[in-house]
Scaffold this motif. Structure first.
Motif, PDB file in Angstrom:
ATOM      1  N   UNK A   1      -7.275  10.159   1.269  1.00 32.54           N
ATOM      2  CA  UNK A   1      -8.377   9.203   1.376  1.00 32.54           C
ATOM      3  C   UNK A   1      -8.248   8.066   0.370  1.00 32.54           C
ATOM      4  N   UNK A   2      -7.223   8.108  -0.477  1.00 39.55           N
ATOM      5  CA  UNK A   2      -7.031   7.055  -1.475  1.00 39.55           C
ATOM      6  C   UNK A   2      -5.793   6.238  -1.124  1.00 39.55           C
ATOM      7  N   UNK A   3      -5.988   4.936  -1.033  1.00 40.16           N
ATOM      8  CA  UNK A   3      -4.887   4.010  -0.813  1.00 40.16           C
ATOM      9  C   UNK A   3      -4.591   3.343  -2.152  1.00 40.16           C
ATOM     10  N   UNK A   4      -3.367   3.462  -2.608  1.00 40.10           N
ATOM     11  CA  UNK A   4      -2.938   2.792  -3.833  1.00 40.10           C
ATOM     12  C   UNK A   4      -2.211   1.517  -3.413  1.00 40.10           C
ATOM     13  N   UNK A   5      -2.604   0.414  -3.993  1.00 43.98           N
ATOM     14  CA  UNK A   5      -2.016  -0.877  -3.637  1.00 43.98           C
ATOM     15  C   UNK A   5      -1.402  -1.494  -4.881  1.00 43.98           C
ATOM     16  N   UNK A   6      -0.143  -1.872  -4.772  1.00 46.09           N
ATOM     17  CA  UNK A   6       0.523  -2.583  -5.856  1.00 46.09           C
ATOM     18  C   UNK A   6       0.490  -4.073  -5.522  1.00 46.09           C
TER      19      UNK A   6
ATOM     20  N   UNK B  88      -5.546  -7.704   6.943  1.00 45.69           N
ATOM     21  CA  UNK B  88      -4.385  -7.623   7.828  1.00 45.69           C
ATOM     22  C   UNK B  88      -3.580  -6.333   7.745  1.00 45.69           C
ATOM     23  N   UNK B  89      -4.071  -5.328   7.021  1.00 41.96           N
ATOM     24  CA  UNK B  89      -3.342  -4.066   7.007  1.00 41.96           C
ATOM     25  C   UNK B  89      -3.465  -3.393   8.365  1.00 41.96           C
ATOM     26  N   UNK B  90      -2.396  -2.769   8.861  1.00 40.53           N
ATOM     27  CA  UNK B  90      -2.488  -2.031  10.114  1.00 40.53           C
ATOM     28  C   UNK B  90      -3.472  -0.864   9.992  1.00 40.53           C
ATOM     29  N   UNK B  91      -3.947  -0.379  11.120  1.00 39.46           N
ATOM     30  CA  UNK B  91      -4.941   0.702  11.110  1.00 39.46           C
ATOM     31  C   UNK B  91      -4.400   1.988  10.500  1.00 39.46           C
ATOM     32  N   UNK B  92      -3.081   2.123  10.381  1.00 39.75           N
ATOM     33  CA  UNK B  92      -2.506   3.326   9.761  1.00 39.75           C
ATOM     34  C   UNK B  92      -2.646   3.307   8.256  1.00 39.75           C
ATOM     35  N   UNK B  93      -3.017   2.166   7.684  1.00 38.88           N
ATOM     36  CA  UNK B  93      -3.175   2.055   6.231  1.00 38.88           C
ATOM     37  C   UNK B  93      -4.672   2.191   5.905  1.00 38.88           C
ATOM     38  N   UNK B  94      -5.250   3.321   6.198  1.00 32.04           N
ATOM     39  CA  UNK B  94      -6.665   3.566   5.868  1.00 32.04           C
ATOM     40  C   UNK B  94      -6.805   4.896   5.166  1.00 32.04           C
TER      41      UNK B  94
ATOM     42  N   UNK C 135       0.824  -1.211   0.000  1.00 34.58           N
ATOM     43  CA  UNK C 135       0.000   0.000   0.000  1.00 34.58           C
ATOM     44  C   UNK C 135       0.858   1.261   0.000  1.00 34.58           C
ATOM     45  N   UNK C 136       0.321   2.317  -0.602  1.00 29.63           N
ATOM     46  CA  UNK C 136       0.975   3.626  -0.564  1.00 29.63           C
ATOM     47  C   UNK C 136      -0.108   4.695  -0.661  1.00 29.63           C
ATOM     48  N   UNK C 137       0.264   5.920  -0.287  1.00 30.69           N
ATOM     49  CA  UNK C 137      -0.658   7.052  -0.368  1.00 30.69           C
ATOM     50  C   UNK C 137       0.098   8.252  -0.900  1.00 30.69           C
ATOM     51  N   UNK C 138      -0.652   9.155  -1.474  1.00 27.78           N
ATOM     52  CA  UNK C 138      -0.103  10.432  -1.897  1.00 27.78           C
ATOM     53  C   UNK C 138      -0.653  11.494  -0.953  1.00 27.78           C
ATOM     54  N   UNK C 139       0.184  12.406  -0.543  1.00 28.27           N
ATOM     55  CA  UNK C 139      -0.235  13.407   0.426  1.00 28.27           C
ATOM     56  C   UNK C 139      -1.397  14.263  -0.082  1.00 28.27           C
ATOM     57  N   UNK C 140      -1.455  14.472  -1.399  1.00 30.32           N
ATOM     58  CA  UNK C 140      -2.533  15.302  -1.948  1.00 30.32           C
ATOM     59  C   UNK C 140      -3.873  14.576  -1.981  1.00 30.32           C
TER      60      UNK C 140
END
Length: 191
Positions: free
Chosen positions: A101-106, A185-191, A93-98
């Motif tokens: 609310x969107x999680x990009x998952x590779x 199983x993603x941690x709560x910080x990956x939302x 998972x990754x996010x862009x600061x801009x």
């Protein structure tokens, strides 16, 4: 196929949360160019949704958030979600600061067998509180020891825990394999 959405709040509105591939991912020189999505893959997606109509123009909106109030601590880590039948799947998972609310998952598909994998098909469903956009894979054939990737974007404006229901289908050594599995199983910080 309707079982895919049973745990994902299978209401009529939940079916609109799955969006078919819209554009190919960026290719590297080592990745094979995949053919454009076929009507067969669109039909498989419709089957997955219980025959719901699919709009290719659905767009993810990052919501009304303007400040980035999240942690990058558990992002850009690989989370193994499947390892059987000669294929291992990890999600990064990754996010862009801009767009917080969107999680990009590779999704990365590793062929750990000595046999080639063909006809790779990977579908994902999310709860109705989230919106999903899935891009086509970088290839549908994975030679022994190589990888294929696929980009998934999830709009999660309510910041609820990510729950994924996945369907994997592929052929190896002449045998068609289909698996369905969940991952939360993603941690709560990956939302």
């Amino acid at each position: 196929m309707a079982d895919l959405l049973n745990l994902m709040d299978d209401a009529p509105s939940a079916r609109a949360n799955l969006v078919p591939p819209t554009s190919p991912p960026t290719q590297t020189h080592q990745q094979a160019q995949s053919p454009p999505p076929s009507s067969a893959s669109a039909n498989a997606l419709a089957d997955l949704l219980g025959g719901a109509s699919i709009s290719p123009t659905a767009i993810l909106s990052p919501g009304s958030e303007t400040s980035a109030n999240f942690s990058f601590a558990d992002l850009d880590k690989e989370y193994e979600v499947y390892n059987a039948n000669g294929i291992r799947i990890t999600l990064t998972p990754s996010k862009k600061q801009k767009a917080p609310a969107i999680v990009e998952i590779l999704a990365t598909f590793y062929n750990s067998s000595e046999m080639a994998i063909s006809d790779l098909n990977f579908l994902v469903a999310v709860p109705k509180s989230q919106k999903l956009q899935i891009m086509p894979p970088s290839g549908q054939h994975v030679t022994a020891g190589s990888t294929v990737t696929q980009q998934v974007k999830i709009a999660n404006p309510s910041k609820t825990a990510l729950r994924l229901r996945m369907r994997l289908a592929f052929t190896t050594d002449g045998q068609k394999i289909e698996k369905m599995f969940d991952y939360a199983g993603f941690p709560s910080t990956v939302v």
